[in-house]
Design a protein around this motif. Structure first.
Motif, PDB file in Angstrom:
ATOM      1  N   SER A 191      35.859  30.139  22.777  1.00  0.00           N
ATOM      2  CA  SER A 191      35.056  29.069  21.948  1.00  0.00           C
ATOM      3  C   SER A 191      35.434  28.639  20.643  1.00  0.00           C
ATOM      4  N   GLN A 192      36.345  29.460  20.048  1.00  0.00           N
ATOM      5  CA  GLN A 192      37.033  29.014  18.903  1.00  0.00           C
ATOM      6  C   GLN A 192      38.333  28.605  18.835  1.00  0.00           C
ATOM      7  N   MET A 193      38.994  28.809  20.128  1.00  0.00           N
ATOM      8  CA  MET A 193      40.339  28.432  20.333  1.00  0.00           C
ATOM      9  C   MET A 193      40.748  27.686  21.598  1.00  0.00           C
ATOM     10  N   PRO A 194      40.727  26.703  21.491  1.00  0.00           N
ATOM     11  CA  PRO A 194      41.053  25.515  22.600  1.00  0.00           C
ATOM     12  C   PRO A 194      42.196  25.699  23.220  1.00  0.00           C
ATOM     13  N   GLU A 195      43.226  25.990  22.806  1.00  0.00           N
ATOM     14  CA  GLU A 195      44.537  26.346  23.332  1.00  0.00           C
ATOM     15  C   GLU A 195      44.655  27.663  23.966  1.00  0.00           C
ATOM     16  N   VAL A 196      45.340  27.733  25.299  1.00  0.00           N
ATOM     17  CA  VAL A 196      45.289  28.778  26.078  1.00  0.00           C
ATOM     18  C   VAL A 196      45.943  29.842  25.660  1.00  0.00           C
ATOM     19  N   ALA A 197      47.430  29.642  25.308  1.00  0.00           N
ATOM     20  CA  ALA A 197      48.192  30.523  25.066  1.00  0.00           C
ATOM     21  C   ALA A 197      47.978  31.434  23.593  1.00  0.00           C
ATOM     22  N   PRO A 198      47.347  31.089  22.532  1.00  0.00           N
ATOM     23  CA  PRO A 198      46.725  31.796  21.431  1.00  0.00           C
ATOM     24  C   PRO A 198      45.802  32.612  21.696  1.00  0.00           C
ATOM     25  N   ALA A 199      44.898  31.883  22.443  1.00  0.00           N
ATOM     26  CA  ALA A 199      43.558  32.280  22.905  1.00  0.00           C
ATOM     27  C   ALA A 199      43.759  33.565  23.915  1.00  0.00           C
ATOM     28  N   ALA A 200      44.765  33.406  24.675  1.00  0.00           N
ATOM     29  CA  ALA A 200      45.048  34.641  25.866  1.00  0.00           C
ATOM     30  C   ALA A 200      45.566  35.848  24.826  1.00  0.00           C
ATOM     31  N   LEU A 201      46.647  35.601  24.078  1.00  0.00           N
ATOM     32  CA  LEU A 201      47.028  36.712  23.235  1.00  0.00           C
ATOM     33  C   LEU A 201      45.989  37.247  22.210  1.00  0.00           C
ATOM     34  N   ALA A 202      45.257  36.381  21.687  1.00  0.00           N
ATOM     35  CA  ALA A 202      44.058  37.022  20.669  1.00  0.00           C
ATOM     36  C   ALA A 202      43.175  37.900  21.628  1.00  0.00           C
ATOM     37  N   ALA A 203      42.854  37.320  22.916  1.00  0.00           N
ATOM     38  CA  ALA A 203      41.765  38.070  23.694  1.00  0.00           C
ATOM     39  C   ALA A 203      42.385  39.380  24.338  1.00  0.00           C
ATOM     40  N   VAL A 204      43.755  39.676  24.701  1.00  0.00           N
ATOM     41  CA  VAL A 204      44.349  40.888  25.123  1.00  0.00           C
ATOM     42  C   VAL A 204      44.321  41.585  23.770  1.00  0.00           C
ATOM     43  N   THR A 205      44.751  41.237  22.585  1.00  0.00           N
ATOM     44  CA  THR A 205      44.981  41.997  21.347  1.00  0.00           C
ATOM     45  C   THR A 205      43.377  42.437  20.954  1.00  0.00           C
ATOM     46  N   SER A 206      42.496  41.475  21.114  1.00  0.00           N
ATOM     47  CA  SER A 206      41.304  42.263  20.948  1.00  0.00           C
ATOM     48  C   SER A 206      40.841  43.452  21.644  1.00  0.00           C
ATOM     49  N   HIS A 207      41.102  43.322  22.889  1.00  0.00           N
ATOM     50  CA  HIS A 207      40.864  44.638  23.446  1.00  0.00           C
ATOM     51  C   HIS A 207      41.281  45.901  22.819  1.00  0.00           C
ATOM     52  N   TYR A 208      42.619  46.116  22.242  1.00  0.00           N
ATOM     53  CA  TYR A 208      43.009  47.071  21.630  1.00  0.00           C
ATOM     54  C   TYR A 208      42.390  47.310  20.073  1.00  0.00           C
ATOM     55  N   VAL A 209      42.096  46.213  19.757  1.00  0.00           N
ATOM     56  CA  VAL A 209      41.593  46.377  18.405  1.00  0.00           C
ATOM     57  C   VAL A 209      40.337  47.002  18.690  1.00  0.00           C
ATOM     58  N   LEU A 210      39.671  46.705  19.488  1.00  0.00           N
ATOM     59  CA  LEU A 210      38.005  47.125  19.770  1.00  0.00           C
ATOM     60  C   LEU A 210      38.161  48.562  20.206  1.00  0.00           C
ATOM     61  N   ASP A 211      39.069  49.083  21.021  1.00  0.00           N
ATOM     62  CA  ASP A 211      39.184  50.185  21.494  1.00  0.00           C
ATOM     63  C   ASP A 211      39.475  51.229  20.660  1.00  0.00           C
ATOM     64  N   ALA A 212      40.317  50.824  19.380  1.00  0.00           N
ATOM     65  CA  ALA A 212      40.483  51.663  18.399  1.00  0.00           C
ATOM     66  C   ALA A 212      39.510  52.034  17.393  1.00  0.00           C
ATOM     67  N   ILE A 213      38.406  51.360  17.665  1.00  0.00           N
ATOM     68  CA  ILE A 213      36.957  51.666  16.951  1.00  0.00           C
ATOM     69  C   ILE A 213      36.194  52.797  17.666  1.00  0.00           C
ATOM     70  N   PRO A 214      35.732  53.769  16.969  1.00  0.00           N
ATOM     71  CA  PRO A 214      35.248  54.963  17.428  1.00  0.00           C
ATOM     72  C   PRO A 214      33.941  54.298  18.423  1.00  0.00           C
ATOM     73  N   HIS A 215      33.786  54.992  19.712  1.00  0.00           N
ATOM     74  CA  HIS A 215      32.653  54.462  20.524  1.00  0.00           C
ATOM     75  C   HIS A 215      32.669  55.314  21.622  1.00  0.00           C
ATOM     76  N   ARG A 216      31.426  54.776  22.503  1.00  0.00           N
ATOM     77  CA  ARG A 216      31.541  55.755  23.676  1.00  0.00           C
ATOM     78  C   ARG A 216      31.312  54.841  24.730  1.00  0.00           C
ATOM     79  N   ASP A 217      31.922  55.254  25.973  1.00  0.00           N
ATOM     80  CA  ASP A 217      31.512  54.096  26.953  1.00  0.00           C
ATOM     81  C   ASP A 217      31.422  54.847  28.364  1.00  0.00           C
ATOM     82  N   TYR A 218      31.271  56.036  28.413  1.00  0.00           N
ATOM     83  CA  TYR A 218      30.904  56.774  29.893  1.00  0.00           C
ATOM     84  C   TYR A 218      30.154  57.704  29.363  1.00  0.00           C
ATOM     85  N   PHE A 219      29.261  58.093  30.414  1.00  0.00           N
ATOM     86  CA  PHE A 219      28.294  59.317  30.448  1.00  0.00           C
ATOM     87  C   PHE A 219      29.181  60.398  30.875  1.00  0.00           C
TER      88      PHE A 219
END
Ligand SMILES: [Zn+2]
Length: 147
Positions: free
Chosen positions: A15-43
């Motif tokens: 919604s903030q990045m109308p160009e595909v390539a930077p948005a795609a890179l930011a999206a994949v990068t966001s996955h690793y950034v979020l996973d580095a934050i302590p969290h729980r995702d399974y029982f």
């Protein structure tokens, strides 16, 4: 993290990045950034238990519900694609849930080790209270950006 924070972060990026390539890179990068934050995702540590399967199904339905509620129809294709890229590292790991040898294949082995042991589990196992809180904050921020 759960599907919803990863997916909605990707959707918010779209919604903030109308160009595909930077948005795609930011999206994949966001996955690793979020996973580095302590969290729980399974029982359970074993992936294929009823509780984990029901949690994943509910999580996926919540993601789709929020997506269709928040995203105007004219943007469904692009936003969904970038949202899907924000989940790509988990999608790449998924065959290993059904066929463990998948995680031993190069370069999946190195990617899986980095994605899990070095990134997600470095903080140890979190309880649901502290493990859910950062994910709720991420989802709230994404909803705020998409409203
Ligand atoms: Zn992940």
């Amino acid at each position: 993290m759960l599907i919803t924070p990863h997916f909605l972060t990707g959707v918010a990026i779209a919604s903030q990045m109308p160009e595909v390539a930077p948005a795609a890179l930011a999206a994949v990068t966001s996955h690793y950034v979020l996973d580095a934050i302590p969290h729980r995702d399974y029982f359970d540590k074993q992936y294929l238990t009823w509780r984990n399967i029901l949690l994943t199904m509910a999580d996926g339905l919540i993601s789709l519900g929020l997506f269709y509620w928040l995203v105007p129809q004219a943007h469904w294709g692009y936003y969904f694609g970038i949202g899907a890229l924000a989940m790509l590292p988990d999608v790449i790991s998924l065959p290993g849930v059904f066929w463990r040898r998948w995680w031993q294949l190069p370069p999946i082995k190195q990617l899986h080790h980095w994605h899990t042991q070095m990134l997600q589990y470095v903080w140890g196992e979190q309880g649901w209270g502290i493990g859910l809180l950062p994910q709720l904050i991420v989802v709230a921020a994404a909803v705020y950006l998409l409203r």
